[in-house]
Design an enzyme around this catalytic site. Structure first.
Site, short mmCIF file in Angstrom:
data_model
loop_
_atom_site.label_atom_id
_atom_site.label_comp_id
_atom_site.label_asym_id
_atom_site.label_seq_id
_atom_site.Cartn_x
_atom_site.Cartn_y
_atom_site.Cartn_z
N ARG A 1 -3.25 2.29 0.72
CA ARG A 1 -3.52 3.38 1.67
C ARG A 1 -4.83 4.10 1.38
O ARG A 1 -5.02 4.72 0.35
CB ARG A 1 -2.34 4.34 1.72
N ARG B 1 8.60 -2.45 -5.30
CA ARG B 1 7.98 -1.30 -5.96
C ARG B 1 9.04 -0.24 -6.23
O ARG B 1 9.90 0.00 -5.39
CB ARG B 1 6.88 -0.77 -5.02
N ASP C 1 -2.65 -3.44 3.73
CA ASP C 1 -1.40 -3.17 3.02
C ASP C 1 -1.46 -3.91 1.71
O ASP C 1 -1.93 -5.07 1.66
CB ASP C 1 -0.19 -3.62 3.84
N SER D 1 -0.16 1.16 -3.47
CA SER D 1 -0.46 0.88 -2.08
C SER D 1 -1.95 0.87 -1.80
O SER D 1 -2.75 1.51 -2.48
CB SER D 1 0.22 1.92 -1.19
N ASP E 1 5.73 -1.49 11.74
CA ASP E 1 6.85 -1.68 10.81
C ASP E 1 7.10 -0.50 9.87
O ASP E 1 8.17 -0.41 9.27
CB ASP E 1 6.61 -2.93 9.96
N HIS E 2 6.14 0.42 9.74
CA HIS E 2 6.25 1.47 8.72
C HIS E 2 6.89 2.76 9.19
O HIS E 2 7.27 3.59 8.38
CB HIS E 2 4.86 1.79 8.16
#
Length: 801
Positions: free
Chosen positions: A684, A487, A204, A682, A139-140
């Site tokens: 990440r 965000r 995520d 995030s 999806d990213h």
């Protein structure tokens, strides 16, 4: 007796557990697995897509009974779900804010940008397949340009290598794979995998979306996901619990999004750190299941570990609509035991929100906790000289793309159509999933949004994650956008630091773009129809669920084969997108002496500042290439500029990654100094991997965001906080830092930091940390993954001998 194959599997698990220091008793694992295998339970599938994997309510209820007898007190819903998933309910400690919980999550979910690194780490584990239900969602990596179909086609071509890697790895390691175009991970989880009482970890930060279906869904880094995929206990510091009591009911222009926008203003971006937000009270029943998901999703913006609602009829309706009625029936049996808080349960803090009095909110710009009731926004915009004309309005994303959201937006669009007007701003629509896209197309909803100027984008993150090829403004041009996303940090959506991004409900966004002015209040202000007459918009209306049921659309799910052991997952050594991991260096047993400060960061430093998204997402599987974005958005205190720091070895100014690489080439490790809530945003883990890869050894700040602090520890970095926050001001960018006494590093014991100033003066300060014993071993080994690698290497040598 266990079969030989089962014993071999357990043997592999034991090796991995020992290497990562996650369990203390190998024998306990044998006993636990034997008991679980022998327990007869009602067989209700986790998901229609996984008919042979079952919900374990009976086991969780038995675990909870053990814990409740020990604690002898009423428990919140959050505590019930966490403690019922305890690895060792008889012996481990359960104390909010203090003890570390060792938990057994029910499943793992990964989006494609973070899955690359998680899979690369899992490959290093040596295990033949995942031992916990897991999925990957593409999806990213889909950039928004012109429209859904064209953008998806382009993304499949550009990202073919990465998609192929993830697809083949999924098939080999028994992971469910959702192809590009499927939709956003959190919407797919809600539609197919979330259920009341679930404990899920996802790579995520907006994983908490699943709290709308009564599960505890928690964002983590990829290294944590590897532990769980290997069926190891997952470690979490026992969260505090913030209760939010909802009274009254939603009506008119007020939407579920306004609950969390209001709460963000109360708690701020770090007010939920170290806590779970748990909603309760009579007002809950006026919120749809997907509305509750919206609220939980954006709980990430207040730093919360996760958010959750108690199981109720709205969730049961959604489960039935998504063909999981059996789960709803099963949950009804355990509603009081597992899925609602005990009467008299104590919260660490309670916030009251009366939904009947709640106004629509618009939050921003530049931070999601700058909250404005709609009737105050206009005057704030004028006072602060924010750009008044709205250039783009964007609805959808993982936060607000439900059928209810889309029908409410369409009801506003229909009023505009009847009055002969269109949007005065650009207007984009992001469906959260293929199922949502197909259903709103079938029911004519998408067409209504198009008729006022809307462009339907691909079923993907798109502009929300910075995947937006925006052409209407130049970089550096001051402008305003408004979205229903979650965000709005500086440069988050379009990499333009002068974009003033505001966050609101899809209803407010759709109304706003009809005016094109940030001062417009749809509750009181009038629009001009095509015939010149004035009219005021009626409050939006919509359907929680489609009356004709959901249209599943195109089948985009790849089920793993029964046996993928013969499949190969190749990584081209010449690839610019993928790179096999090399182990980080182990600690040499010495103190860190006279380390230069790579950068002393001024102000907010989110994971977007440390590892930018947008065009950099394509390098998420190649650590060396993506490290060229390290700290490029962080502001240097020395000159108040981004990506411009002084090389202390050459006295030349340069870009942050370039200076770090120079230090690394000279074998000079370095440190970073930061401010409050460092690593906000995030999940990440690249924001931890990159500093480690380029030679960083310690990050010293006033405070950390939860996920990022764990990620730093996993990668062997020292995550340290000032004992006295004002010591941040004592350190100058040209100082040298020594961290001493590391051979005595121990839980709850501070470390000594010696500051050597450029003029020769020295001073000593105290630094704190939250490392426990296993985490200290990660530091010594060089990373959590190193511990595992080292163990497997030694076993191999023993066998060969």
């Amino acid at each position: 007796m266990l079969s030989r194959s089962s014993s071999l599997l357990i043997s592999s698990i034991e090796k991995f557990a020992y290497a990562t220091q996650t369990i203390s008793s190998v024998r306990h694992l044998h006993l636990t697995r034997t008991v679980y295998a022998a327990t007869k339970s009602k067989q209700v599938s986790l998901s229609p897509l996984e008919p042979n994997k079952y919900i374990k309510y009976e086991k969780h209820a038995a675990n909870l009974e053990i814990v409740k007898k020990r604690l002898n007190q009423p428990l919140t819903l959050s505590e019930k779900i966490l403690y019922s998933h305890a690895d060792d309910p008889k012996n481990q400690q359960f104390e909010r804010g203090k003890s570390y919980l060792r938990l057994r999550p029910d499943r793992v979910a990964m989006q494609d940008a973070t899955a690359q690194m998680a899979v690369l780490q899992f490959i290093s584990s040596g295990l033949p397949n995942v031992l916990c239900p897991s999925t990957i969602h593409c999806d990213h990596l889909i950039e928004a340009q012109v429209g859904g179909e064209q953008d998806l086609k382009r993304a499949k071509d550009l990202n073919k290598e990465v998609y192929n890697f993830l697809a083949t790895a999924s098939a080999k390691y028994d992971i469910g794979f959702w192809k590009p175009g499927s939709g956003i991970i959190h919407q797919i989880i809600l539609e197919n995998y979330a259920y009341p009482g679930l404990l899920l970890i996802g790579t995520d930060s907006h994983t908490p979306n699943g709290g709308g279906l009564g599960g505890l869904c928690i964002g983590v880094g990829g290294a944590d996901a590897v532990d769980v995929m290997a069926n190891m206990p997952w470690e979490l510091k026992c969260p505090k619990v913030i209760g939010v009591r909802l009274t009254g009911e939603l009506s008119g222009w007020t939407a579920p999004k306004d609950v969390i926008l209001k709460l963000a203003g109360i708690l701020t971006v770090k007010g939920g750190t170290g806590a779970i937000v748990e909603y309760f009270g009579p007002g809950v029943k006026s919120i749809s299941c997907t509305g509750m998901a919206t609220i939980c999703n954006m709980g990430a913006e207040i730093g919360a570990t996760t958010s959750v609602f108690p199981y109720n009829e709205r969730m049961a309706e959604y489960l039935k609509a998504t063909k999981r009625e059996d789960i709803a029936s099963f949950a009804n049996e355990y509603k009081d035991v597992l899925l609602t808080a005990d009467e008299g349960a104590k919260y660490d803090r309670v916030v009251d929100i009366n939904l009947s009095e709640l106004q629509p909110h618009v939050n921003g710009p530049f931070t999601p906790d700058l909250a404005h009731p709609i009737n105050k926004l206009g005057e704030e915009a004028v006072k602060n000289k924010w750009p008044l004309d709205i250039r783009v309005g964007l609805i959808g994303s993982c936060t607000n793309s439900s059928y209810e959201d889309m029908t409410r937006a369409a009801s506003i669009a229909q009023q505009a159509i009847e009055k002969g007007i269109k949007a005065k701003s650009q207007y984009t629509v992001t469906p959260g999933s293929e199922q949502i896209r197909a259903t709103i197309e079938r029911d004519g909803i998408a067409q209504k949004l198009r008729e006022i100027g809307g462009i339907v984008l691909a079923n993907a993150c798109g502009p929300c994650i910075g995947q937006w090829d925006r052409q209407d403004v130049k970089k550096g041009e001051k402008n305003t956008i408004i979205s229903s996303y979650n965000r709005n940090f500086t440069g988050r959506n379009d990499a333009n630091p002068q974009t003033h991004a505001f966050v609101a409900s899809p209803d407010i966004v759709t109304a706003m773009i009809l005016s094109g002015d940030i001062r417009f209040n749809p509750l009181t202000d009038y629009l001009t129809a095509a015939d010149g007459s004035k009219f005021k918009l009626k409050p939006p209306s919509g359907d929680n669920l489609p009356s004709q049921g959901f249209d599943p659309g195109v089948d985009t799910y790849q089920e793993p084969p029964k046996d993928g052991s013969s499949l190969k997952v190749d990584v081209d050594p010449k690839s610019t997108r993928l790179e096999l991991l090399e182990p980080f260096q182990t600690w040499d047993g010495k103190d860190l002496v006279d380390l230069p400060i790579l950068i002393k960061i001024k102000g907010k430093c989110t994971t977007d500042h440390i590892s930018a998204a947008g065009p950099w997402l394509k390098y998420r599987g190649h650590l060396d290439n993506i490290s060229n974005n390290m700290f490029i958005a962080a502001v240097n205190e020395e000159n108040s500029e981004a990506n411009n720091i002084k090389n202390r070895l050459t006295n030349q100014w340069g870009k942050v990654p370039d200076v770090a690489r120079y230090y690394k080439s000279k074998n000079v490790p370095w440190v970073v100094i930061g401010d409050e809530n460092y690593g906000e945003g995030s999940s990440r883990e690249h924001a931890a991997l990159e500093p480690r890869h380029l030679g960083g050894r310690a990050i010293i700040v006033k405070s950390f965001a939860r996920i990022h602090e764990t990620n730093l520890k996993k990668q062997g970095l020292l995550a340290l906080t000032f004992d006295n926050p004002s010591d941040y001001d004592k350190i100058k960018p040209d100082d040298k830092i020594s961290i001493v006494g590391l051979n005595k590093l121990a839980p709850n014991e501070p470390v000594e930091c010696r500051i050597k100033h450029a003029d020769g003066r020295t001073e000593t300060i105290k630094l704190n940390h939250t490392f426990n014993e296993p985490q200290i071993e990660w530091f010594k080994a060089g990373s959590a993954l190193n511990a595992m690698r080292t163990y497997f290497a030694s076993r191999k040598e023993q066998k060969q001998a």
